[in-house]
Design a protein around this motif. Sequence first.
Motif, PDB file in Angstrom:
ATOM      1  N   HIS A 224       0.825  -1.212   0.000  1.00 29.74           N
ATOM      2  CA  HIS A 224       0.000   0.000   0.000  1.00 29.74           C
ATOM      3  C   HIS A 224       0.864   1.269   0.000  1.00 29.74           C
ATOM      4  O   HIS A 224       0.423   2.328   0.478  1.00 29.74           O
ATOM      5  CB  HIS A 224      -0.958   0.014   1.190  1.00 29.74           C
ATOM      6  CG  HIS A 224      -1.819  -1.212   1.285  1.00 29.74           C
ATOM      7  ND1 HIS A 224      -2.799  -1.514   0.355  1.00 29.74           N
ATOM      8  CD2 HIS A 224      -1.818  -2.241   2.194  1.00 29.74           C
ATOM      9  CE1 HIS A 224      -3.392  -2.656   0.689  1.00 29.74           C
ATOM     10  NE2 HIS A 224      -2.807  -3.119   1.780  1.00 29.74           N
ATOM     11  N   GLN A 225       2.053   1.146  -0.512  1.00 33.28           N
ATOM     12  CA  GLN A 225       2.939   2.299  -0.641  1.00 33.28           C
ATOM     13  C   GLN A 225       2.504   3.140  -1.845  1.00 33.28           C
ATOM     14  O   GLN A 225       2.266   2.618  -2.933  1.00 33.28           O
ATOM     15  CB  GLN A 225       4.391   1.846  -0.821  1.00 33.28           C
ATOM     16  CG  GLN A 225       5.384   2.971  -1.063  1.00 33.28           C
ATOM     17  CD  GLN A 225       6.705   2.458  -1.599  1.00 33.28           C
ATOM     18  OE1 GLN A 225       6.741   1.539  -2.416  1.00 33.28           O
ATOM     19  NE2 GLN A 225       7.800   3.036  -1.136  1.00 33.28           N
ATOM     20  N   THR A 226       2.412   4.457  -1.648  1.00 28.80           N
ATOM     21  CA  THR A 226       2.034   5.385  -2.709  1.00 28.80           C
ATOM     22  C   THR A 226       3.134   6.418  -2.881  1.00 28.80           C
ATOM     23  O   THR A 226       3.480   7.126  -1.926  1.00 28.80           O
ATOM     24  CB  THR A 226       0.704   6.082  -2.405  1.00 28.80           C
ATOM     25  OG1 THR A 226      -0.323   5.099  -2.246  1.00 28.80           O
ATOM     26  CG2 THR A 226       0.324   7.026  -3.536  1.00 28.80           C
ATOM     27  N   LEU A 227       3.670   6.512  -4.096  1.00 28.04           N
ATOM     28  CA  LEU A 227       4.713   7.485  -4.412  1.00 28.04           C
ATOM     29  C   LEU A 227       4.230   8.385  -5.544  1.00 28.04           C
ATOM     30  O   LEU A 227       3.605   7.910  -6.492  1.00 28.04           O
ATOM     31  CB  LEU A 227       6.006   6.786  -4.819  1.00 28.04           C
ATOM     32  CG  LEU A 227       6.646   5.853  -3.782  1.00 28.04           C
ATOM     33  CD1 LEU A 227       7.830   5.110  -4.402  1.00 28.04           C
ATOM     34  CD2 LEU A 227       7.084   6.628  -2.554  1.00 28.04           C
ATOM     35  N   SER A 228       4.534   9.685  -5.442  1.00 33.51           N
ATOM     36  CA  SER A 228       4.072  10.640  -6.455  1.00 33.51           C
ATOM     37  C   SER A 228       5.182  11.600  -6.833  1.00 33.51           C
ATOM     38  O   SER A 228       6.085  11.888  -6.038  1.00 33.51           O
ATOM     39  CB  SER A 228       2.862  11.438  -5.945  1.00 33.51           C
ATOM     40  OG  SER A 228       1.766  10.587  -5.684  1.00 33.51           O
ATOM     41  N   ALA A 229       5.095  12.101  -8.059  1.00 33.20           N
ATOM     42  CA  ALA A 229       6.004  13.136  -8.556  1.00 33.20           C
ATOM     43  C   ALA A 229       5.176  14.113  -9.373  1.00 33.20           C
ATOM     44  O   ALA A 229       4.326  13.718 -10.169  1.00 33.20           O
ATOM     45  CB  ALA A 229       7.125  12.541  -9.397  1.00 33.20           C
ATOM     46  N   THR A 230       5.425  15.421  -9.173  1.00 31.80           N
ATOM     47  CA  THR A 230       4.664  16.466  -9.854  1.00 31.80           C
ATOM     48  C   THR A 230       5.614  17.419 -10.561  1.00 31.80           C
ATOM     49  O   THR A 230       6.659  17.784 -10.006  1.00 31.80           O
ATOM     50  CB  THR A 230       3.792  17.255  -8.859  1.00 31.80           C
ATOM     51  OG1 THR A 230       2.897  16.357  -8.206  1.00 31.80           O
ATOM     52  CG2 THR A 230       2.995  18.337  -9.573  1.00 31.80           C
ATOM     53  N   THR A 231       5.248  17.828 -11.774  1.00 33.61           N
ATOM     54  CA  THR A 231       6.026  18.794 -12.541  1.00 33.61           C
ATOM     55  C   THR A 231       5.113  19.908 -13.023  1.00 33.61           C
ATOM     56  O   THR A 231       4.063  19.645 -13.621  1.00 33.61           O
ATOM     57  CB  THR A 231       6.709  18.127 -13.747  1.00 33.61           C
ATOM     58  OG1 THR A 231       7.640  17.149 -13.276  1.00 33.61           O
ATOM     59  CG2 THR A 231       7.463  19.152 -14.578  1.00 33.61           C
ATOM     60  N   ASP A 232       5.518  21.159 -12.745  1.00 34.56           N
ATOM     61  CA  ASP A 232       4.787  22.332 -13.201  1.00 34.56           C
ATOM     62  C   ASP A 232       5.414  22.797 -14.499  1.00 34.56           C
ATOM     63  O   ASP A 232       6.602  23.092 -14.558  1.00 34.56           O
ATOM     64  CB  ASP A 232       4.864  23.433 -12.137  1.00 34.56           C
ATOM     65  CG  ASP A 232       3.910  24.582 -12.444  1.00 34.56           C
ATOM     66  OD1 ASP A 232       3.328  24.579 -13.545  1.00 34.56           O
ATOM     67  OD2 ASP A 232       3.750  25.474 -11.591  1.00 34.56           O
ATOM     68  N   MET A 233       4.624  22.886 -15.548  1.00 32.73           N
ATOM     69  CA  MET A 233       5.158  23.202 -16.875  1.00 32.73           C
ATOM     70  C   MET A 233       5.020  24.672 -17.242  1.00 32.73           C
ATOM     71  O   MET A 233       5.363  25.075 -18.337  1.00 32.73           O
ATOM     72  CB  MET A 233       4.472  22.334 -17.934  1.00 32.73           C
ATOM     73  CG  MET A 233       4.891  20.887 -17.869  1.00 32.73           C
ATOM     74  SD  MET A 233       3.878  19.825 -18.902  1.00 32.73           S
ATOM     75  CE  MET A 233       2.338  19.869 -18.008  1.00 32.73           C
ATOM     76  N   THR A 234       4.511  25.523 -16.339  1.00 31.89           N
ATOM     77  CA  THR A 234       4.455  26.957 -16.596  1.00 31.89           C
ATOM     78  C   THR A 234       5.737  27.594 -16.132  1.00 31.89           C
ATOM     79  O   THR A 234       6.167  27.377 -14.999  1.00 31.89           O
ATOM     80  CB  THR A 234       3.268  27.591 -15.844  1.00 31.89           C
ATOM     81  OG1 THR A 234       3.408  27.322 -14.446  1.00 31.89           O
ATOM     82  CG2 THR A 234       1.964  27.037 -16.350  1.00 31.89           C
ATOM     83  N   PRO A 235       6.399  28.402 -16.978  1.00 32.32           N
ATOM     84  CA  PRO A 235       7.662  29.012 -16.563  1.00 32.32           C
ATOM     85  C   PRO A 235       7.443  29.992 -15.435  1.00 32.32           C
ATOM     86  O   PRO A 235       6.535  30.818 -15.471  1.00 32.32           O
ATOM     87  CB  PRO A 235       8.155  29.716 -17.841  1.00 32.32           C
ATOM     88  CG  PRO A 235       6.914  29.948 -18.641  1.00 32.32           C
ATOM     89  CD  PRO A 235       5.997  28.801 -18.339  1.00 32.32           C
ATOM     90  N   SER A 236       8.256  29.941 -14.414  1.00 30.75           N
ATOM     91  CA  SER A 236       8.137  30.826 -13.264  1.00 30.75           C
ATOM     92  C   SER A 236       8.851  32.133 -13.537  1.00 30.75           C
ATOM     93  O   SER A 236       9.934  32.151 -14.120  1.00 30.75           O
ATOM     94  CB  SER A 236       8.743  30.155 -12.028  1.00 30.75           C
ATOM     95  OG  SER A 236      10.088  29.818 -12.266  1.00 30.75           O
ATOM     96  N   PRO A 237       8.237  33.288 -13.134  1.00 26.80           N
ATOM     97  CA  PRO A 237       8.882  34.586 -13.364  1.00 26.80           C
ATOM     98  C   PRO A 237      10.116  34.737 -12.511  1.00 26.80           C
ATOM     99  O   PRO A 237      10.225  34.109 -11.454  1.00 26.80           O
ATOM    100  CB  PRO A 237       7.795  35.591 -12.937  1.00 26.80           C
ATOM    101  CG  PRO A 237       6.966  34.829 -11.945  1.00 26.80           C
ATOM    102  CD  PRO A 237       6.968  33.409 -12.418  1.00 26.80           C
ATOM    103  N   PRO A 238      11.065  35.559 -12.968  1.00 25.49           N
ATOM    104  CA  PRO A 238      12.279  35.746 -12.173  1.00 25.49           C
ATOM    105  C   PRO A 238      11.970  36.444 -10.860  1.00 25.49           C
ATOM    106  O   PRO A 238      11.097  37.310 -10.795  1.00 25.49           O
ATOM    107  CB  PRO A 238      13.170  36.613 -13.085  1.00 25.49           C
ATOM    108  CG  PRO A 238      12.220  37.301 -14.004  1.00 25.49           C
ATOM    109  CD  PRO A 238      11.078  36.347 -14.214  1.00 25.49           C
TER     110      PRO A 238
END
Length: 358
Positions: A224-238
Amino acid sequence: MVGVMTYVLSALSLVFHLFLLLPLSSANIIKNGTIGFSWLWQCQCTFSKPFQPEESLIYWQSKALIVAHVYAKGKEEFKYQHQLFKNRTKIFPDQLSSGNFSLVIESLMLKDDKTAFEVIFINSTSDQPEKLCQVTLHVSAPFHEPKIEINQDEKIATCSTKGGYPKPEVTWRSGDLLEGHERTLELHETTITNETDDTYSIRSTVNITGLLKVTCTVYNPTSHQTLSATTDMTPSPPTPVFAVVCFSLSVAAALIILYCINRRCNQTNGKVSENSPPSPEDPTDSNMSGGNVHEGSVSQTGTRAVIFRSTRKSDGSVDSETNNLSTADTDAEQEKQEQSVSVKILDETNTPESDKDK
């Protein structure tokens, strides 16, 4: 007749002992363990009669007639133990009389997965063996943290992980530009590969066109182990700090360039001033009493000098010449000219009146 009876009793005894090694019922309880760790198979027995170690037989075995551990007539017996469990099992002999028939299996392996265990207990005073503590062991291996890679050219995201067991469940979630909330992505391709060590590696891809972010989730159905990875594809402002640093570097670069240009201009002007030819000064007549020679000024530039000499001819015209001499030559020439002028003055002074009338 006696021989026939002896043969029948021997056959019945053999069937009875074989019956002890056979599973008496199917396992209904599932227990989980993790590869490389120890697993405690808990088993508590309630006796209808007092426990007598010297007259008791206890078998910890699997459905496939694989004996994990044996206790016979007051001691542990390893002669019948299967090679798979050699040096991996342990019981609590001093607690058997209280009904604790628990077994410890150390260093779980993937080969132990889905093994159905049961305890066979027989007391010499009882007519029939008892079946106790039936369980099925499920072994799992944890997956590594999943990683997501984005391919902007092909507009796909790839989630990968490895080292786990059994086969996991892979799902994708996303937030898109149209709906503005997370939803499950149904259209994705997942490849599961069985490695040489019996673990699994996962590679799953999904289309990211129009998506703001994606989340890959790997679920292990055994642990019942749950592993997740998330990627945000919007470029972040400086960040403001980054903007200030960039502005400061730009100003510093501009100042350095201006300083270099100014310095180069100064150096160019200096070279032109040093290399330009000297302007001769206007010759100044020296009115010597009755003299015919007029000496001019001396102009020096560096180690060179310019001498302007004018000579009055007998007809009244002036003849001038300019000589370029070194500093040492200039000094010597000037001294020589002064001596010559002095001599001429003396000569004119000593000239008799008769000569002057001539």
